[in-house]
Design a protein around this motif. Structure first.
Motif, PDB file in Angstrom:
ATOM      1  N   LYS A  52      24.393  35.528  32.435  1.00 25.16           N
ATOM      2  CA  LYS A  52      23.178  36.229  32.852  1.00 25.16           C
ATOM      3  C   LYS A  52      22.482  35.485  33.982  1.00 25.16           C
ATOM      4  CE  LYS A  52      22.204  38.547  28.506  1.00 25.16           C
ATOM      5  NZ  LYS A  52      21.300  38.663  27.362  1.00 25.16           N
ATOM      6  N   LEU A  53      22.514  34.151  33.920  1.00 29.44           N
ATOM      7  CA  LEU A  53      21.850  33.359  34.950  1.00 29.44           C
ATOM      8  C   LEU A  53      22.643  33.330  36.250  1.00 29.44           C
ATOM      9  CD1 LEU A  53      20.621  30.332  32.811  1.00 29.44           C
ATOM     10  CD2 LEU A  53      19.273  32.247  33.659  1.00 29.44           C
ATOM     11  N   GLU A  54      23.979  33.342  36.163  1.00 25.16           N
ATOM     12  CA  GLU A  54      24.815  33.204  37.354  1.00 25.16           C
ATOM     13  C   GLU A  54      25.237  34.535  37.959  1.00 25.16           C
ATOM     14  OE1 GLU A  54      28.099  30.675  36.456  1.00 25.16           O
ATOM     15  OE2 GLU A  54      26.813  29.049  35.791  1.00 25.16           O
ATOM     16  N   GLY A  55      25.007  35.619  37.315  1.00 24.52           N
ATOM     17  CA  GLY A  55      25.364  36.914  37.888  1.00 24.52           C
ATOM     18  C   GLY A  55      26.641  37.463  37.295  1.00 24.52           C
ATOM     19  N   ASN A  56      27.621  37.791  38.153  1.00 24.79           N
ATOM     20  CA  ASN A  56      28.821  38.504  37.732  1.00 24.79           C
ATOM     21  C   ASN A  56      29.983  37.593  37.351  1.00 24.79           C
ATOM     22  OD1 ASN A  56      27.632  40.973  38.091  1.00 24.79           O
ATOM     23  ND2 ASN A  56      28.269  41.151  40.221  1.00 24.79           N
ATOM     24  N   LYS A  57      29.735  36.359  37.005  1.00 27.05           N
ATOM     25  CA  LYS A  57      30.815  35.446  36.609  1.00 27.05           C
ATOM     26  C   LYS A  57      31.474  35.958  35.321  1.00 27.05           C
ATOM     27  CE  LYS A  57      31.749  30.750  35.199  1.00 27.05           C
ATOM     28  NZ  LYS A  57      31.157  29.529  34.708  1.00 27.05           N
ATOM     29  N   VAL A  58      32.812  35.928  35.286  1.00 24.50           N
ATOM     30  CA  VAL A  58      33.551  36.397  34.113  1.00 24.50           C
ATOM     31  C   VAL A  58      33.542  35.287  33.064  1.00 24.50           C
ATOM     32  CG1 VAL A  58      35.792  37.171  33.255  1.00 24.50           C
ATOM     33  CG2 VAL A  58      35.010  37.870  35.529  1.00 24.50           C
ATOM     34  N   PRO A  59      33.092  35.574  31.849  1.00 23.45           N
ATOM     35  CA  PRO A  59      33.054  34.547  30.799  1.00 23.45           C
ATOM     36  C   PRO A  59      34.460  34.076  30.424  1.00 23.45           C
ATOM     37  CG  PRO A  59      31.862  36.540  30.117  1.00 23.45           C
ATOM     38  CD  PRO A  59      32.547  36.843  31.395  1.00 23.45           C
ATOM     39  N   SER A  60      34.566  32.874  29.877  1.00 18.73           N
ATOM     40  CA  SER A  60      35.872  32.295  29.557  1.00 18.73           C
ATOM     41  C   SER A  60      36.595  33.037  28.434  1.00 18.73           C
ATOM     42  CB  SER A  60      35.704  30.824  29.165  1.00 18.73           C
ATOM     43  OG  SER A  60      34.957  30.740  27.965  1.00 18.73           O
ATOM     44  N   TYR A  61      35.861  33.764  27.595  1.00 15.92           N
ATOM     45  CA  TYR A  61      36.510  34.470  26.488  1.00 15.92           C
ATOM     46  C   TYR A  61      37.125  35.789  26.925  1.00 15.92           C
ATOM     47  CZ  TYR A  61      31.923  36.762  26.366  1.00 15.92           C
ATOM     48  OH  TYR A  61      30.782  37.417  26.706  1.00 15.92           O
ATOM     49  N   VAL A  62      36.944  36.190  28.190  1.00 14.26           N
ATOM     50  CA  VAL A  62      37.558  37.402  28.730  1.00 14.26           C
ATOM     51  C   VAL A  62      38.811  36.984  29.493  1.00 14.26           C
ATOM     52  CG1 VAL A  62      37.243  39.341  30.328  1.00 14.26           C
ATOM     53  CG2 VAL A  62      35.333  38.562  28.927  1.00 14.26           C
ATOM     54  N   PRO A  63      39.964  37.624  29.253  1.00 14.58           N
ATOM     55  CA  PRO A  63      41.178  37.274  29.998  1.00 14.58           C
ATOM     56  C   PRO A  63      40.952  37.406  31.501  1.00 14.58           C
ATOM     57  CG  PRO A  63      41.679  38.825  28.224  1.00 14.58           C
ATOM     58  CD  PRO A  63      40.186  38.703  28.304  1.00 14.58           C
ATOM     59  N   TYR A  64      41.700  36.588  32.277  1.00 17.16           N
ATOM     60  CA  TYR A  64      41.513  36.566  33.723  1.00 17.16           C
ATOM     61  C   TYR A  64      41.696  37.949  34.325  1.00 17.16           C
ATOM     62  CZ  TYR A  64      42.162  35.739  38.647  1.00 17.16           C
ATOM     63  OH  TYR A  64      42.033  35.794  40.000  1.00 17.16           O
ATOM     64  N   GLN A  65      40.709  38.389  35.033  1.00 15.87           N
ATOM     65  CA  GLN A  65      40.741  39.645  35.766  1.00 15.87           C
ATOM     66  C   GLN A  65      39.861  39.458  36.995  1.00 15.87           C
ATOM     67  OE1 GLN A  65      39.311  42.634  33.094  1.00 15.87           O
ATOM     68  NE2 GLN A  65      41.137  42.588  31.833  1.00 15.87           N
ATOM     69  N   HIS A  66      40.140  40.194  38.027  1.00 15.47           N
ATOM     70  CA  HIS A  66      39.232  40.155  39.168  1.00 15.47           C
ATOM     71  C   HIS A  66      38.789  41.572  39.482  1.00 15.47           C
ATOM     72  CE1 HIS A  66      43.209  40.680  41.061  1.00 15.47           C
ATOM     73  NE2 HIS A  66      42.566  41.338  42.010  1.00 15.47           N
ATOM     74  N   LYS A  67      37.600  41.668  40.027  1.00 10.49           N
ATOM     75  CA  LYS A  67      37.020  42.977  40.312  1.00 10.49           C
ATOM     76  C   LYS A  67      37.262  43.318  41.772  1.00 10.49           C
ATOM     77  CE  LYS A  67      33.490  42.489  36.831  1.00 10.49           C
ATOM     78  NZ  LYS A  67      32.090  42.459  36.497  1.00 10.49           N
ATOM     79  N   VAL A  68      37.665  44.540  41.996  1.00 15.03           N
ATOM     80  CA  VAL A  68      37.884  45.033  43.350  1.00 15.03           C
ATOM     81  C   VAL A  68      36.937  46.196  43.554  1.00 15.03           C
ATOM     82  CG1 VAL A  68      39.538  46.066  44.934  1.00 15.03           C
ATOM     83  CG2 VAL A  68      40.301  44.373  43.256  1.00 15.03           C
ATOM     84  N   SER A  69      36.132  46.117  44.576  1.00 18.22           N
ATOM     85  CA  SER A  69      35.193  47.190  44.859  1.00 18.22           C
ATOM     86  C   SER A  69      35.816  48.099  45.910  1.00 18.22           C
ATOM     87  CB  SER A  69      33.876  46.611  45.382  1.00 18.22           C
ATOM     88  OG  SER A  69      32.981  47.653  45.687  1.00 18.22           O
ATOM     89  N   ILE A  70      35.962  49.360  45.583  1.00 16.96           N
ATOM     90  CA  ILE A  70      36.510  50.334  46.523  1.00 16.96           C
ATOM     91  C   ILE A  70      35.341  51.047  47.176  1.00 16.96           C
ATOM     92  CG2 ILE A  70      37.888  52.426  46.769  1.00 16.96           C
ATOM     93  CD1 ILE A  70      39.494  51.488  44.363  1.00 16.96           C
ATOM     94  N   LYS A  71      35.254  50.914  48.462  1.00 20.35           N
ATOM     95  CA  LYS A  71      34.165  51.551  49.213  1.00 20.35           C
ATOM     96  C   LYS A  71      34.645  52.892  49.739  1.00 20.35           C
ATOM     97  CE  LYS A  71      31.393  47.940  49.178  1.00 20.35           C
ATOM     98  NZ  LYS A  71      30.127  47.867  48.601  1.00 20.35           N
ATOM     99  N   ASN A  72      33.890  53.888  49.488  1.00 19.75           N
ATOM    100  CA  ASN A  72      34.178  55.220  49.960  1.00 19.75           C
ATOM    101  C   ASN A  72      33.079  55.591  50.946  1.00 19.75           C
ATOM    102  OD1 ASN A  72      34.826  57.948  50.229  1.00 19.75           O
ATOM    103  ND2 ASN A  72      35.462  58.109  48.091  1.00 19.75           N
TER     104      ASN A  72
END
Length: 105
Positions: free
Chosen positions: A70-90
């Motif tokens: 919550k303090l750092e923003g969109n950081k993925v927590p360690s208990y979530v398997p590695y994934q990265h977010k891709v933003s598709i701009k339309n």
């Protein structure tokens, strides 16, 4: 006493041995069913094999990670398997979509 013996003989003549045997079999079946119900109701569902201190430590760790997230923003927590977010701009801002993608192998 003679009257008691005669009364008992009359009662015995009225008893059907097969019916008595069937009644005892039915009673035994009911007792077996009752014993099975008691066994089921008496099962122990306690969670004694877990270390409560260890569980509390894990919970505190997860709480800390959630707070950090919550303090750092969109950081993925360690208990979530590695994934990265891709933003598709339309061209249409309402059509922007966030996708979760697994990293390539």
């Amino acid at each position: 006493m003679k009257d008691a013996v005669n009364a008992q003989k009359a009662m015995i003549k009225n008893i059907d041995i097969d019916q008595l045997d069937e009644l005892q079999d039915d009673m035994q079946d009911l007792m077996d069913d009752q014993e099975e119900v008691q066994e089921i109701l008496g099962r122990d569902y306690s969670l004694n094999e877990f270390d409560e201190a260890e569980l509390e430590g894990e919970l505190d760790e997860l709480d800390g990670e959630i707070l950090d997230e919550k303090l750092e923003g969109n950081k993925v927590p360690s208990y979530v398997p590695y994934q990265h977010k891709v933003s598709i701009k339309n061209s249409d801002p309402a059509a922007n979509v966030m996708h979760m993608c697994m990293p390539p192998n």
